[in-house]
Design a protein around this motif. Structure first.
Motif, mmCIF file in Angstrom:
data_model
loop_
_atom_site.group_PDB
_atom_site.id
_atom_site.type_symbol
_atom_site.label_atom_id
_atom_site.label_comp_id
_atom_site.label_asym_id
_atom_site.label_seq_id
_atom_site.Cartn_x
_atom_site.Cartn_y
_atom_site.Cartn_z
ATOM 1 N N GLN A 121 0.812 -1.215 0.000
ATOM 2 C CA GLN A 121 0.000 0.000 0.000
ATOM 3 C C GLN A 121 0.853 1.276 0.000
ATOM 4 O O GLN A 121 0.659 2.155 -0.853
ATOM 5 C CB GLN A 121 -0.947 -0.017 1.205
ATOM 6 C CG GLN A 121 -1.973 -1.140 1.107
ATOM 7 C CD GLN A 121 -2.785 -1.296 2.379
ATOM 8 O OE1 GLN A 121 -3.863 -0.734 2.522
ATOM 9 N NE2 GLN A 121 -2.256 -2.078 3.319
ATOM 10 N N GLN A 280 -4.228 -1.002 -2.535
ATOM 11 C CA GLN A 280 -3.080 -0.656 -3.373
ATOM 12 C C GLN A 280 -3.458 0.331 -4.484
ATOM 13 O O GLN A 280 -2.816 1.368 -4.650
ATOM 14 C CB GLN A 280 -2.442 -1.940 -3.919
ATOM 15 C CG GLN A 280 -1.837 -2.783 -2.793
ATOM 16 C CD GLN A 280 -1.373 -4.160 -3.234
ATOM 17 O OE1 GLN A 280 -0.192 -4.416 -3.394
ATOM 18 N NE2 GLN A 280 -2.327 -5.075 -3.405
ATOM 19 N N LYS A 300 -7.283 1.635 4.398
ATOM 20 C CA LYS A 300 -6.256 0.609 4.528
ATOM 21 C C LYS A 300 -6.827 -0.805 4.340
ATOM 22 O O LYS A 300 -7.847 -1.147 4.921
ATOM 23 C CB LYS A 300 -5.578 0.704 5.892
ATOM 24 C CG LYS A 300 -4.825 2.012 6.128
ATOM 25 C CD LYS A 300 -4.250 2.054 7.535
ATOM 26 C CE LYS A 300 -3.581 3.380 7.830
ATOM 27 N NZ LYS A 300 -3.062 3.448 9.219
#
Length: 331
Positions: A121, A280, A300
């Motif tokens: 990420q 991502q 997240k």
């Protein structure tokens, strides 16, 4: 929603004419919004969001770990902590634990850059900024070191969840809320031209570091945010979504059809949260939006945190179709 997109350019033209008519060209204090100059520059130089997600050579912002673990053709920047790096890293990787130093390290690269983090990420966030800065072939390692080896898989294994299952703020309504049209965000820049504004903005956003938000915070209070669910139409209803979330995919500075959302459909007065399947892609989008001046955050771990056990998965489910390899680690 389609009617809104058809009217978008008309509304923009009217607002532009009104601004021009009211502006006194002889007033030395009159200024042009640098965000608008930057947006024009990004479109003119073929750096709209779709070409950051996938460059002109068709190369995506993320790459999977190769089956043989051979990354000798890449300049690998590992942005994990020194402790994590020393416990096990990819051969020939350079450790840059302080995010604000990624541009300094990138300048030393003699091969295409591959950014590596714990989960992919923060590396994707960095890759977005690197591509905007001129490293158009920069990529992130998909799933980060969690996908490289079972010994480094903990960050993803410990993150997945089903917090949206049965939650009052989770909806399966297929109807997407209508988008509005807003003014561009405002920020201060010492530069006047698009190229210089972009350079200044990327450096500023790099210095701030990764900007993410916890899935639980968004789910508990969705009205606090402007939420973009970056899914396709089918998954928007099949997986479900945060109640009130817009579906802005594709998302562009300058949309070319009625099926594409524009960044000016985003309310700049609110915290902007984007979520995807893994956190991502949303990280790339978030970095891009922050450069444009939006107060943007990436949710997240994405859908893997919200509803990892959902039966709707076809790809990108951690410990479903996606699991760590057992590639070599150096210490």
């Amino acid at each position: 929603m389609k009617n809104l997109f058809r009217n978008f350019y008309l509304l923009l033209a009217i607002s532009t004419l009104a601004f021009t008519a009211c502006k006194d060209d002889t007033d030395p204090t009159a200024t042009i919004n640098p965000a608008e100059t930057l947006m024009d520059y990004l479109v003119e130089t073929d750096m709209d969001l779709n070409h950051v997600l996938k460059n002109s050579d068709g190369q995506k912002f993320v790459m999977a770990a190769p089956a043989d673990g051979n990354l000798s053709s890449k300049y690998i920047i590992d942005i994990r902590s020194a402790e994590a790096f020393n416990s096990g890293h990819i051969a020939n990787a350079v450790n840059v634990p302080d995010f604000k130093n990624i541009l300094t390290e990138a300048a030393k690269a003699d091969q295409p850059i591959l950014v590596v983090c714990y989960t992919g990420q923060t590396a994707c966030y960095a890759t977005s900024l690197l591509r905007l800065y001129g490293y158009h072939d920069a990529q992130a390692l998909k799933w980060g070191m969690s996908g490289w080896n079972e010994a480094t898989a903990g960050p993803w294994d410990n993150a997945i969840g089903d917090i949206s299952e049965g939650h009052n703020n989770w909806s399966f309504n297929a109807a997407e809320p209508a988008l509005g049209v807003f003014e561009a965000p405002q920020f201060i820049s010492t530069a006047l031209e698009g190229e210089a504004i972009l350079k200044e903005r990327v450096e500023y956003i790099v210095a701030q570091g990764f900007k993410g938000v916890e899935a639980t915070d968004v789910l508990e209070s969705p009205s606090t945010y402007f939420i973009n669910n970056y899914f396709n139409t089918t998954d928007y209803s099949a997986f479900g979504h945060v109640d009130g979330a817009y579906r802005m995919n594709p998302l562009l500075v300058s949309p070319g059809s009625t099926e594409e959302a524009a960044v000016t459909n985003i309310d700049p007065s609110k915290k902007v949260v984007t979520y995807c399947y893994t956190g991502q892609t949303s990280a790339v989008i978030t970095a891009y939006l922050r450069v444009l001046g939006y107060d943007a955050y990436s949710l997240k771990f994405g859908m893997n945190k919200l509803f990892n056990s959902s039966a709707a998965w076809t790809a990108n489910q951690w410990r479903g179709d996606s699991s760590p390899k057992n590639l070599p680690l150096e210490q």
